[in-house]
Enzyme design. Structure first.
Site, PDB file in Angstrom:
ATOM      1  N   GLU A 124      44.398  59.762  21.783  1.00 22.64           N
ATOM      2  CA  GLU A 124      44.086  59.528  20.366  1.00 22.64           C
ATOM      3  C   GLU A 124      45.330  59.821  19.528  1.00 22.64           C
ATOM      4  O   GLU A 124      45.922  60.903  19.630  1.00 22.64           O
ATOM      5  CB  GLU A 124      42.916  60.422  19.933  1.00 22.64           C
ATOM      6  CG  GLU A 124      42.543  60.199  18.480  1.00 22.64           C
ATOM      7  CD  GLU A 124      41.081  60.541  18.178  1.00 22.64           C
ATOM      8  OE1 GLU A 124      40.306  60.743  19.117  1.00 22.64           O
ATOM      9  OE2 GLU A 124      40.738  60.598  16.979  1.00 22.64           O
ATOM     10  N   ASN A 167      38.371  65.896  20.204  1.00 24.69           N
ATOM     11  CA  ASN A 167      37.125  65.124  20.275  1.00 24.69           C
ATOM     12  C   ASN A 167      36.775  65.095  21.770  1.00 24.69           C
ATOM     13  O   ASN A 167      37.028  64.133  22.472  1.00 24.69           O
ATOM     14  CB  ASN A 167      37.315  63.701  19.749  1.00 24.69           C
ATOM     15  CG  ASN A 167      37.631  63.704  18.261  1.00 24.69           C
ATOM     16  OD1 ASN A 167      37.200  64.598  17.529  1.00 24.69           O
ATOM     17  ND2 ASN A 167      38.393  62.725  17.801  1.00 24.69           N
ATOM     18  N   GLU A 248      33.931  65.469  11.673  1.00 19.62           N
ATOM     19  CA  GLU A 248      34.025  64.065  12.083  1.00 19.62           C
ATOM     20  C   GLU A 248      33.054  63.739  13.210  1.00 19.62           C
ATOM     21  O   GLU A 248      33.396  63.093  14.197  1.00 19.62           O
ATOM     22  CB  GLU A 248      35.467  63.723  12.479  1.00 19.62           C
ATOM     23  CG  GLU A 248      36.441  63.889  11.319  1.00 19.62           C
ATOM     24  CD  GLU A 248      37.868  63.438  11.624  1.00 19.62           C
ATOM     25  OE1 GLU A 248      38.281  63.496  12.783  1.00 19.62           O
ATOM     26  OE2 GLU A 248      38.552  63.031  10.663  1.00 19.62           O
ATOM     27  N   ARG A 281      39.051  75.384  15.173  1.00 19.83           N
ATOM     28  CA  ARG A 281      39.756  74.623  14.138  1.00 19.83           C
ATOM     29  C   ARG A 281      39.017  74.671  12.799  1.00 19.83           C
ATOM     30  O   ARG A 281      37.775  74.620  12.761  1.00 19.83           O
ATOM     31  CB  ARG A 281      39.928  73.163  14.566  1.00 19.83           C
ATOM     32  CG  ARG A 281      40.811  73.007  15.779  1.00 19.83           C
ATOM     33  CD  ARG A 281      40.851  71.574  16.211  1.00 19.83           C
ATOM     34  NE  ARG A 281      41.881  70.785  15.593  1.00 19.83           N
ATOM     35  CZ  ARG A 281      41.700  69.564  15.096  1.00 19.83           C
ATOM     36  NH1 ARG A 281      40.497  69.025  15.061  1.00 19.83           N
ATOM     37  NH2 ARG A 281      42.703  68.881  14.607  1.00 19.83           N
ATOM     38  N   ASP A 321      45.208  66.109   5.756  1.00 20.47           N
ATOM     39  CA  ASP A 321      45.329  65.653   7.146  1.00 20.47           C
ATOM     40  C   ASP A 321      46.724  65.118   7.452  1.00 20.47           C
ATOM     41  O   ASP A 321      46.890  63.899   7.574  1.00 20.47           O
ATOM     42  CB  ASP A 321      44.277  64.558   7.411  1.00 20.47           C
ATOM     43  CG  ASP A 321      44.167  64.226   8.888  1.00 20.47           C
ATOM     44  OD1 ASP A 321      44.709  64.976   9.702  1.00 20.47           O
ATOM     45  OD2 ASP A 321      43.523  63.215   9.218  1.00 20.47           O
ATOM     46  N   GLU A 343      48.453  74.393  12.590  1.00 24.63           N
ATOM     47  CA  GLU A 343      48.471  73.186  13.425  1.00 24.63           C
ATOM     48  C   GLU A 343      49.372  72.163  12.755  1.00 24.63           C
ATOM     49  O   GLU A 343      49.085  71.680  11.660  1.00 24.63           O
ATOM     50  CB  GLU A 343      47.047  72.638  13.582  1.00 24.63           C
ATOM     51  CG  GLU A 343      46.961  71.373  14.425  1.00 24.63           C
ATOM     52  CD  GLU A 343      45.518  70.902  14.633  1.00 24.63           C
ATOM     53  OE1 GLU A 343      44.628  71.742  14.926  1.00 24.63           O
ATOM     54  OE2 GLU A 343      45.262  69.693  14.485  1.00 24.63           O
ATOM     55  N   GLU A 349      51.167  60.292  13.425  1.00 21.98           N
ATOM     56  CA  GLU A 349      50.006  59.489  13.029  1.00 21.98           C
ATOM     57  C   GLU A 349      50.208  58.848  11.662  1.00 21.98           C
ATOM     58  O   GLU A 349      49.835  57.699  11.451  1.00 21.98           O
ATOM     59  CB  GLU A 349      48.750  60.369  13.014  1.00 21.98           C
ATOM     60  CG  GLU A 349      47.511  59.648  12.485  1.00 21.98           C
ATOM     61  CD  GLU A 349      46.252  60.508  12.489  1.00 21.98           C
ATOM     62  OE1 GLU A 349      46.285  61.634  13.017  1.00 21.98           O
ATOM     63  OE2 GLU A 349      45.225  60.038  11.969  1.00 21.98           O
ATOM     64  N   TRP A 487      37.223  58.481   2.966  1.00 25.97           N
ATOM     65  CA  TRP A 487      37.990  57.781   4.002  1.00 25.97           C
ATOM     66  C   TRP A 487      38.727  56.594   3.387  1.00 25.97           C
ATOM     67  O   TRP A 487      39.325  55.801   4.114  1.00 25.97           O
ATOM     68  CB  TRP A 487      37.070  57.307   5.139  1.00 25.97           C
ATOM     69  CG  TRP A 487      36.629  58.423   6.055  1.00 25.97           C
ATOM     70  CD1 TRP A 487      37.022  59.723   5.993  1.00 25.97           C
ATOM     71  CD2 TRP A 487      35.723  58.334   7.171  1.00 25.97           C
ATOM     72  NE1 TRP A 487      36.420  60.460   6.992  1.00 25.97           N
ATOM     73  CE2 TRP A 487      35.617  59.637   7.736  1.00 25.97           C
ATOM     74  CE3 TRP A 487      34.982  57.305   7.747  1.00 25.97           C
ATOM     75  CZ2 TRP A 487      34.808  59.921   8.841  1.00 25.97           C
ATOM     76  CZ3 TRP A 487      34.182  57.584   8.850  1.00 25.97           C
ATOM     77  CH2 TRP A 487      34.103  58.881   9.387  1.00 25.97           C
TER      78      TRP A 487
END
Ligand code: GCV
Length: 655
Positions: A124, A167, A248, A281, A321, A343, A349, A487
């Site tokens: 991912e 995930n 999520e 997290r 993010d 993190e 990304e 989003w």
């Protein structure tokens, strides 16, 4: 107690678990000897010295007395390994001279990579091919890339890897997959690396049909305890669990009305007898508050003090993010009784995937300018590795892996110093004299590269203008019927006839109130808010005068134009450096820069034309006319998944 491990090249004596012979080194100490035998021109003494007051676990001392023979001293094998690599760095830099005496202790005991690798081999947000673990081959066969990976982690002091995606598939914990994990753990142990796993909170339901995953259920707690016992019987030095819960769509304790702390503590109790830890997290954003940037703080800050001692709360560097620029997350410093890890995202990304040159050390040190490194317990980075060439798809992305490790070891290193180390080791042709002017301009290019991305993607505090799904190109207009508002880019930029930006001031969502007083005041006032965060914290009129004297609209246009110009400048710098750069690396970076130059124009043309529709103002003089009209830019839709970076041919076909 002293153990002399190695005096001659590659001859390792029996201490710290070392061995002697031709087989692959089985311990970090033996690996240290091999690293030096392969890479250092002189014999080196490796000294395992316990109880030293000045060397912490994983730390080391390098001394070169008058006889010129270097000694690496450390209390454990890992320290010897890190010391061996440090000596090689000194050799490259020419500082391994008589009289050298260096003690280097890591700032954090835990310096980890988080892999978002799935069991089907996809990664991912991974832009470097498929999972390097090669799950299908395991446990019988180990990809040679795992050894390459281990040595590159050891070279920069990374000592832990979470192997799978947050995930997480529940199957990660079935008996067959645990055998695969054991095989990877065995392969990485000689590199000083500890293996961790991401776990799905509902695994007991999925694997063993328990009716619930409620953390207060004794049956659930018992299931996790038995699972922890099983894991440790296979992997005695297993690190622990990383958990993404109630985020999520992932399951978690809140599904049963329990807090994050309750969920984390139940897992922590299962791991505690084995010395394991839970990393929980804080990446959550339920639609409960009108401002996503406030969510993690709202959910986690009240839980301060409620987590078990072997729980670390892991917080992304910014409140949203991994955007090209975010202010730091206010959760840092707001949970003084809870160990915290930051993190970072090493994989790009939101910074052009592996197609764009974006050296991320300046972004990470910017974070440390606000958050005292001493307030953290650990540092984690979302890995950018895969089974591709270089393991990172492109050599420039390798720099970010390198820089992440070096900063996790010492967050006070400067991006320039790290870039210099990397250039000497990987960029320039070995043995060839490099003019200072070339070195300076390549370093300057690296240091400016992230800011260039900010400029051509999202300057002045803009954020999340990305296409839906793959996060590669611009879609500030994006509208997906039925999608969560947070989003969609318009939720973040809020452009209208009056101005642009998200009002998080005390007159708006009041996210500023989550920061300590001095910063709250600074960010809250539109006149004192740093311009790099202006549109993050304020909705600002198009006509507002900026520090430069330009209006906001003109400033925005100038920033997008500067971003494109910077990338064009990088291409010139790189071309001038060509005679001194390793040919393969030269070609790869030159190709990336060509793609980046086209992408930068795409971003500039899309964003400026779209926002011009709100500002109602023309492009100022000096801003080139867009190469494509807005309608054709709006029609671009890249057919890529979350697992790939668009190729040049695909980009050229679709835009
Ligand atoms: C692993 C972002 C990414 C997701 C990622 C998530 C997370 O939303 O787009 O791919 O999921 O962050 O960090 O959990």
């Amino acid at each position: 107690m002293r153990h002399i491990l190695c005096i001659a090249l590659a001859l390792v004596c029996a201490a710290c678990g070392a061995h002697r012979g031709d087989s692959a080194p089985a311990t970090p100490a033996a690996m240290a000897a091999k690293v030096l035998a392969d890479g250092y021109p002189q014999p080196v003494e490796l000294l395992c010295e316990a109880d030293s007051a000045i060397i912490a676990s994983d730390g080391f001392r390098i001394s070169i007395p008058a006889d010129g023979r270097a000694t690496v001293t450390a209390p454990d094998g890992r320290g010897l390994l890190y010391g061996a690599y440090a000596l090689l760095r000194m050799h490259t830099a020419g500082t391994d001279t008589v009289g050298a005496d260096v003690v280097d202790n890591p700032a954090y005991a835990l310096r980890m990579l988080n892999h978002w690798d799935n069991l089907d081999g996809t990664v991912e947000r991974g832009y470097a091919g498929r999972s390097i673990w090669q799950w299908d081959l395991l446990p019988d066969s180990i990809s040679p890339q795992i050894a390459e990976y281990g040595s590159r982690c050891a070279a920069v002091g990374i000592n832990a890897a979470v192997l799978n995606n947050v995930n997480a598939s529940p199957r990660m914990l079935d008996a067959a997959h645990l055998q695969k994990v054991k095989a990877v753990a065995d392969a990485l142990r000689p590199y000083g690396m500890q293996v961790w796993l991401s776990v799905n909170f509902a695994t007991p339901m999925a694997l063993d049909s328990l009716p619930t995953a409620d953390p207060l259920s004794p049956a659930v707690a018992g299931w996790w305890q038995r699972k922890a016992d099983e894991i440790y019987s296979l992997i005695p030095d297993f690190g622990g669990f990383l958990v993404k819960a109630n985020s999520e769509g992932q399951p978690g304790p809140c599904d049963y009305g329990r807090s994050h702390a309750r969920g984390a503590n139940m897992l922590a109790e299962a791991l505690a007898p084995h010395g394991g830890k839970v990393i929980w997290r804080a990446f959550v954003y339920s639609p409960a508050d009108a401002d996503r940037a406030k969510q993690a703080y709202l959910e986690f800050q009240p839980l301060d003090g409620q987590f078990a001692p072997n729980v670390i709360v892991q917080v992304k560097n910014g409140p949203i993010d991994f955007q090209p620029r975010e202010p730091y997350s206010p959760l840092f410093g707001a949970m003084p009784s809870t160990p915290q890890a930051v993190e970072f995202q090493v994989t790009q990304e939101y910074l052009g995937h592996s197609n764009h040159l974006a050296y991320l050390a300046p972004m990470w040190t910017e974070f440390f300018d606000y958050v005292d490194p001493a307030s953290l317990t650990a540092v984690a980075g979302v890995a950018n590795t895969g089974d591709s060439h270089y393991l990172t798809g492109t050599p420039a992305a390798d720099l970010n892996w390198y820089a992440f490790g070096r900063l996790a070891w010492n967050p006070r290193l400067t991006p320039a110093a790290i870039a210099d180390e990397w250039m000497d080791a990987h960029v320039f042709v070995p043995g060839k004299a490099v003019p200072d002017s070339v070195r300076t301009s390549v370093r300057g290019m690296l240091l400016a590269s992230r800011e260039a991305v900010v400029d051509y993607m999202m300057p002045l505090g803009l954020h999340h203008l990305f296409a839906f799904g793959h996060h590669y190109g611009p879609e500030p207009w994006c509208d997906v019927p039925g999608a969560r508002p947070d989003w969609l880019p318009r939720y973040y930029h809020r452009a209208d006839r009056v101005g642009i930006g998200f009002d998080r001031s005390s007159a708006g969502s009041n996210a500023v109130a989550q920061y300590p007083d001095s910063l709250r005041r600074l960010f809250d006032n539109v006149d004192t808010c740093p311009e790099q965060f202006l549109l993050w914290f304020h909705h600002v009129p198009w006509t507002r005068r900026m520090h430069s004297g330009r209006t906001l609209w003109q400033e925005l246009c100038a920033a997008y134009t500067r971003g494109v110009d910077s990338v064009d400048g990088f291409a010139r710098t790189w071309a001038a450096a060509r005679p001194y750069v390793r040919p393969e690396l030269y070609d790869a970076v030159a190709a990336d820069l060509r793609t980046q130059a086209r992408d930068a124009r795409w971003w500039r043309d899309a964003c400026l034309q779209y926002f011009a529709g709100f500002s109602g103002m023309p492009l100022p003089a000096g801003v080139p006319e867009p190469g494509h009209d807005l309608d054709s830019l709006r029609r671009i839709s890249l057919p890529i998944t979350n697992f790939e970076s668009p190729s040049d041919s695909l980009l050229n076909k679709f835009r």
